[in-house]
Design a protein around this motif. Structure first.
Motif, PDB file in Angstrom:
ATOM      1  N   LEU A  17      56.966  56.395 -74.672  1.00 38.26           N
ATOM      2  CA  LEU A  17      55.744  56.997 -74.153  1.00 38.26           C
ATOM      3  C   LEU A  17      54.698  57.018 -75.263  1.00 38.26           C
ATOM      4  O   LEU A  17      54.931  57.572 -76.333  1.00 38.26           O
ATOM      5  N   GLN A  19      50.475  57.511 -76.404  1.00 41.15           N
ATOM      6  CA  GLN A  19      49.207  58.145 -76.052  1.00 41.15           C
ATOM      7  C   GLN A  19      48.064  57.216 -76.453  1.00 41.15           C
ATOM      8  O   GLN A  19      47.140  57.593 -77.161  1.00 41.15           O
ATOM      9  N   THR A  54      50.123  51.632 -67.892  1.00 33.81           N
ATOM     10  CA  THR A  54      49.128  52.380 -68.661  1.00 33.81           C
ATOM     11  C   THR A  54      48.230  53.125 -67.685  1.00 33.81           C
ATOM     12  O   THR A  54      47.587  52.514 -66.833  1.00 33.81           O
ATOM     13  N   ASN A  60      41.374  60.006 -71.402  1.00 32.68           N
ATOM     14  CA  ASN A  60      42.811  60.176 -71.650  1.00 32.68           C
ATOM     15  C   ASN A  60      43.580  58.936 -71.227  1.00 32.68           C
ATOM     16  O   ASN A  60      43.374  58.409 -70.141  1.00 32.68           O
ATOM     17  N   LEU A  62      47.681  57.209 -71.272  1.00 32.71           N
ATOM     18  CA  LEU A  62      49.115  57.370 -71.462  1.00 32.71           C
ATOM     19  C   LEU A  62      49.785  56.084 -71.027  1.00 32.71           C
ATOM     20  O   LEU A  62      49.527  55.584 -69.937  1.00 32.71           O
ATOM     21  N   GLU A  64      53.472  54.150 -70.403  1.00 35.16           N
ATOM     22  CA  GLU A  64      54.921  54.238 -70.237  1.00 35.16           C
ATOM     23  C   GLU A  64      55.487  52.840 -70.402  1.00 35.16           C
ATOM     24  O   GLU A  64      55.049  51.907 -69.738  1.00 35.16           O
TER      25      GLU A  64
END
Length: 106
Positions: A17, A19, A54, A60, A62, A64
């Protein structure tokens, strides 16, 4: 009557994961799709041995990553590296005449 537990391995899958957005050059992308919704966007890549998704909502991001090898592609922005649990587990009960059970058909 015997009880046996059969467990299939997850094939050594690891969840990474991040960021941040990951560069496509890090992966062998076999297929790609973009999903746009009112609240977020998602870039989905099918890669050799797993996938990358994504999610972006405003500022923001994140990402995966599910892969068969546990080595991170990069440490920059890595939040978690989690080995996946087995895909399924079941019990086989020996109830057939002659004491045989075909556990592969479950």
């Amino acid at each position: 009557m015997s009880n046996r537990t059969k467990q299939r391995r997850s094939g050594g899958l690891t969840l990474l994961l991040y960021q941040r957005t990951l560069h496509p050059e890090l992966f062998k992308i076999l297929g790609a799709e973009k999903v746009v919704r009112r609240a977020y966007e998602a870039d989905i890549w099918l890669i050799d041995g797993g996938h990358v998704i994504t999610f972006t909502a405003g500022k923001n991001t994140l990402a995966e990553v599910i892969v068969t090898n546990s080595e991170p592609f990069t440490d920059r922005g890595l939040l978690q590296s989690i080995p996946c649990r087995p895909l399924w587990q079941h019990q086989v009960h020996d109830q057939h005449p002659g004491g045989t059970a075909n556990s592969d058909s479950v």
